[in-house]
Design a protein around this motif. Sequence first.
Motif, PDB file in Angstrom:
ATOM      1  N   SER A  76       0.728  -1.116  -0.121  1.00 51.59           N
ATOM      2  CA  SER A  76      -0.089  -0.089  -0.079  1.00 51.59           C
ATOM      3  C   SER A  76       0.695   1.145   0.110  1.00 51.59           C
ATOM      4  O   SER A  76       2.185   1.192   0.385  1.00 51.59           O
ATOM      5  N   PRO A  77       0.214   2.345  -0.322  1.00 49.35           N
ATOM      6  CA  PRO A  77       1.024   3.684  -0.431  1.00 49.35           C
ATOM      7  C   PRO A  77       1.209   3.981   1.106  1.00 49.35           C
ATOM      8  O   PRO A  77       0.633   3.912   1.875  1.00 49.35           O
ATOM      9  N   THR A  82      -4.399  -1.805  -0.040  1.00 49.61           N
ATOM     10  CA  THR A  82      -5.299  -0.848   0.651  1.00 49.61           C
ATOM     11  C   THR A  82      -4.808   0.634   0.498  1.00 49.61           C
ATOM     12  O   THR A  82      -3.490   0.846   0.511  1.00 49.61           O
ATOM     13  N   PRO A  83      -5.832   1.428  -0.015  1.00 46.06           N
ATOM     14  CA  PRO A  83      -5.750   2.964  -0.147  1.00 46.06           C
ATOM     15  C   PRO A  83      -4.860   3.719   1.030  1.00 46.06           C
ATOM     16  O   PRO A  83      -5.089   3.245   2.176  1.00 46.06           O
ATOM     17  N   ALA A  84      -4.392   4.728   0.583  1.00 50.12           N
ATOM     18  CA  ALA A  84      -3.990   5.962   1.592  1.00 50.12           C
ATOM     19  C   ALA A  84      -4.723   7.038   1.393  1.00 50.12           C
ATOM     20  O   ALA A  84      -4.916   7.518   0.156  1.00 50.12           O
ATOM     21  N   ILE A  85      -5.052   7.856   2.217  1.00 49.09           N
ATOM     22  CA  ILE A  85      -5.576   9.097   2.384  1.00 49.09           C
ATOM     23  C   ILE A  85      -4.713  10.243   2.944  1.00 49.09           C
ATOM     24  O   ILE A  85      -4.761  10.382   4.245  1.00 49.09           O
ATOM     25  N   LYS A 134      -7.000  13.614  -0.943  1.00 50.34           N
ATOM     26  CA  LYS A 134      -6.810  13.056  -1.945  1.00 50.34           C
ATOM     27  C   LYS A 134      -6.986  11.433  -1.519  1.00 50.34           C
ATOM     28  O   LYS A 134      -6.401  11.033  -0.415  1.00 50.34           O
ATOM     29  N   LEU A 135      -7.542  10.491  -2.426  1.00 46.97           N
ATOM     30  CA  LEU A 135      -7.297   9.147  -2.062  1.00 46.97           C
ATOM     31  C   LEU A 135      -6.273   8.438  -2.988  1.00 46.97           C
ATOM     32  O   LEU A 135      -6.145   8.601  -4.408  1.00 46.97           O
ATOM     33  N   TYR A 136      -5.118   7.840  -2.531  1.00 46.78           N
ATOM     34  CA  TYR A 136      -4.144   7.412  -3.359  1.00 46.78           C
ATOM     35  C   TYR A 136      -4.356   5.663  -3.391  1.00 46.78           C
ATOM     36  O   TYR A 136      -4.493   5.158  -2.221  1.00 46.78           O
ATOM     37  N   LEU A 137      -4.754   5.274  -4.476  1.00 43.91           N
ATOM     38  CA  LEU A 137      -5.179   3.886  -4.627  1.00 43.91           C
ATOM     39  C   LEU A 137      -4.383   3.372  -5.729  1.00 43.91           C
ATOM     40  O   LEU A 137      -4.366   3.699  -7.003  1.00 43.91           O
ATOM     41  N   PHE A 148      -6.852  10.461  -6.623  1.00 47.00           N
ATOM     42  CA  PHE A 148      -8.325  10.991  -6.784  1.00 47.00           C
ATOM     43  C   PHE A 148      -8.561  12.286  -6.206  1.00 47.00           C
ATOM     44  O   PHE A 148      -8.283  12.254  -4.885  1.00 47.00           O
ATOM     45  N   ALA A 149      -9.038  13.095  -6.492  1.00 42.66           N
ATOM     46  CA  ALA A 149      -9.522  14.417  -5.710  1.00 42.66           C
ATOM     47  C   ALA A 149     -10.665  14.922  -6.548  1.00 42.66           C
ATOM     48  O   ALA A 149     -10.865  14.858  -7.719  1.00 42.66           O
TER      49      ALA A 149
END
Length: 499
Positions: free
Chosen positions: A73-74, A478-481, A485-488, A497-498
């Motif tokens: 994950s990021p 799993t994403p990071a927030i 922004k959502l880093y996926l 994503f923003a």
Amino acid sequence: MQNGHSILIPILFLFIVGCQRQSETTDGNLTIWPQFRGSNCSGHAGEGQNLPVKFSTTQNVFWKTSISKGYSSPCVWENHIFLTGCDVNKKELSVFCLNRDTGTMIWEQVIPVEKVEKQNKRSWPANSTVATDGERIYVYFGSVGLLCYDFVGEQQWTVSLPIPKTRHGMGTSPIVTGELVILNVEDKNDPKIMAFDRRSGNIMWEQKQPSLSKLPPESYSTPVVWNGQLIIYRRGEIVGHDYQTGKRIWWFNTATCGGSTPVIANDILFVETYAMLGEPKYHVILPDYVSLVNQHDRDNNLMISKGEFPTDLAIVNRPEMGGSYGRKPLKEWFKDFDTNKDSLLDKTEWEKTVDDLTAFYQEHGLVAIKLGGIGDITHTHFLWKVIEDIPEVPSPIVVDGNVYMIKNGGIVSCIKADTGKLLFRERLGALGPYFSSPVVADGRIYISSRKGIVTVFEASNKLKILAKNDLEAEICATPAIVDNKLYLRTEEHLYAFAN
């Protein structure tokens, strides 16, 4: 001989530093996500995040960049995103850093290896998420060991470790607490938890773990931290270790394979104690030996060859996963049942097979444990248990007094954290297996299926789906927030994503 004060001062200093370093990730900072699932593996973003609800490969894309394949994950610290990857054909592992504003590559380090850690067909040799303390990053590969780099990509130290022997490949990630980097190394031949000095990589302590069943030790869980303790979730038990020494403080015995990572809220530990045959609906009905021979012994020798063995018998049948994910034919384990290795199953071998399989019919469940005990707390600190539809890989998340968990097939459950009362259990309408864990921002939960559908729903007592977003690619990470922004991560890209 040292006096009491001279001993106590460094111990207190290490504990205070540990608390301070842990608090750095829990103060609502909007520009860091320093390890797997952010602060203490909780999955919670900082307050006030304004994320898009609807997005796709073209909608609300702030940027998109191609990356090497991996399931880590990021890890985010201010303007840096750290990830890992692996090119299995070239036998090359990689650690790389991206610019968080643009997605462009800042640096990449490639690590050639002689042998790549063995994985199951649904895993990958770059599973572990990077951890950072804001000064260095700490990277674990089962194929190499633990590595440390600074923020410009210069290697600081390496601790070579043997390739662990596991069923699925290592899934744990390192964490940083105080001056230590902690790693849960559940090699089935040498299970242990290890602590390294974050500056030098020196091993400060290691704690061997016992084998608790006739099955090999197993754990894919990342450690979580509570009150100076490291909590490890592994086959057969959950354990609290002393942060400074690794000594076992308490343990809670349970039927489980240690697949997910626990979460903590209000001094209560929530653990999805999954076992493959942990619910009656997963139990396999096996014929007795006479019936098996009467139906399948084509050459009339009163034994069963592999060619005669029925293909419709499954060790577990999980139709909610779909396709080959959901069904494991018993025939695949024929060589394990054939104990005398004559390529035939006789009556004794089959009856032992039936006994061995039914021994795994142990009840699993989402368990709530009151923290603060000493010794065996299996009965003294047990609060409640929910026994149906327990996830295999995704970790739970606690939001506003409710525990949410997502299992294969897109089945989401919501449980009151204080009582264990089930509030709802419903389908998201996004089928298939789930490997990514949920994250939450601004009262909205984001969960990704392996098929690439990201479902967004409200964190409330009733299921209210806000969007189902198709990214048209496999998702296991799993994403990071961070910073609205959502880093996926998908199989080949990292998205920001923003709105």
